[in-house]
Design an enzyme around this catalytic site. Structure first.
Site, PDB file in Angstrom:
ATOM      1  CD  GLN A 140      -2.238  -1.322   2.510  1.00  0.00           C
ATOM      2  OE1 GLN A 140      -3.553  -0.514   3.077  1.00  0.00           O
ATOM      3  NE2 GLN A 140      -1.781  -1.860   3.451  1.00  0.00           N
TER       4      GLN A 140
ATOM      5  CG  HIS B  12      -3.055   2.350  -1.874  1.00  0.00           C
ATOM      6  ND1 HIS B  12      -2.719   2.307  -0.446  1.00  0.00           N
ATOM      7  CD2 HIS B  12      -3.946   1.696  -2.263  1.00  0.00           C
ATOM      8  CE1 HIS B  12      -4.157   1.697  -0.184  1.00  0.00           C
ATOM      9  NE2 HIS B  12      -4.752   1.375  -1.011  1.00  0.00           N
TER      10      HIS B  12
ATOM     11  CD  GLU C  21      -0.956  -0.241  17.232  1.00  0.00           C
ATOM     12  OE1 GLU C  21      -0.872   0.231  18.484  1.00  0.00           O
ATOM     13  OE2 GLU C  21      -1.489   0.608  16.313  1.00  0.00           O
TER      14      GLU C  21
END
Ligand code: APR
Length: 232
Positions: free
Chosen positions: A87, A105, A199
């Site tokens: 991306q 992208h 995370e």
């Protein structure tokens, strides 16, 4: 074994490229609607050009990190059996040595002509409205996919996800579709799925396995395991 890797801003974070949604991320300092939509460009092309010109120029002062180089190493072993879908609009995968990279992208180092639709390798500013090298019209815009636009190569991506035995998502928040849906697409066709992220991402529950930490640590470890034939 066919491996498809999806990368996001987190893989370039340790190179010094800001992510979007973390504290100090790009979307903390800019409103998405002001710089990353077709409407923003219609309203103020200068604002949009300045935003991307600055990011293009900033590429000169960053380098690939161990996560990028580990993926390039993996490609040397797997060849056509590895595809990196990114991306990211930076060029750090290529500079690390990866050749099979799909920029869904778009790319900072590319300009798209709104007149002839040509895509041109671009390393300069666009704010001063240079002519298109193809048709000469002064309608060059950043070759990046804005919110509301369709990412590049979605047909090919669908085929690659269907063929994948292993799908690995690295450094992406899972907040932006269609990329955020790739894990479920790959899983539907039988791929094992692994998340490597600082995370838990928004889609972390969809992965068979998730490891949390810095990409610069996790990716080289995972690549070493894979190359040693340890299937995790
Ligand atoms: N190692 C691994 N992961 C990291 C690191 C790191 N060193 N640093 C940050 N991350 C993680 C964050 O925890 C976060 O989950 O990377 C993720 C980055 O998320 P985003 O900033 O949302 O970036 P990304 O997922 O690539 O955004 C997707 O959104 O704005 C659009 O077009 C833009 O391509 C972008 C898309």
């Amino acid at each position: 074994m066919k491996v498809v890797v999806l990368t996001g801003a987190g893989i370039s974070a340790e190179s010094g490229v800001p992510t979007f949604r973390d504290a100090d991320g790009l979307w903390e300092g800019h409103r998405v609607e002001d710089v990353a939509t077709p409407e923003a460009y219609e309203l103020s092309p200068t604002t949009v050009h300045r935003f991307y010109d600055a990011r293009r120029a900033a590429l000169l002062s960053v380098d690939p990190n161990p996560a990028h180089t580990a993926l390039a190493r993996l490609e040397q072993s797997l060849g056509d059996d590895l595809l990196v879908i990114t991306q990211n609009i930076d060029d750090l995968h290529e500079r690390a040595g990866s050749e099979r990279v799909l920029h869904m992208h778009g790319e900072l180092r590319s300009a798209l002509c709104r007149a002839c639709h040509g895509r041109h390798r671009w390393d300069h500013d666009l704010v001063d409205l240079p002519p298109c090298p193809g048709c000469g019209v002064t309608e060059l815009r950043p070759d990046v996919v804005w919110f509301g636009e369709i990412p590049y190569e979605m047909d090919r991506i669908a085929v690659e996800l269907a063929r994948a035995d292993l799908f690995v998502s690295i450094g992406t928040s899972g907040a932006v579709y269609p990329a955020a849906g790739f894990v479920r697409q790959a899983m539907r066709y039988g791929a094992r799925t692994l998340e490597l992220n600082l995370e838990p991402s928004e889609g972390t529950v969809w992965f068979h396995e998730a490891r949390h930490g810095r990409a610069g640590d996790l990716v080289p470890e995972w690549v070493a395991e894979l190359l040693a034939g340890v299937s995790r």
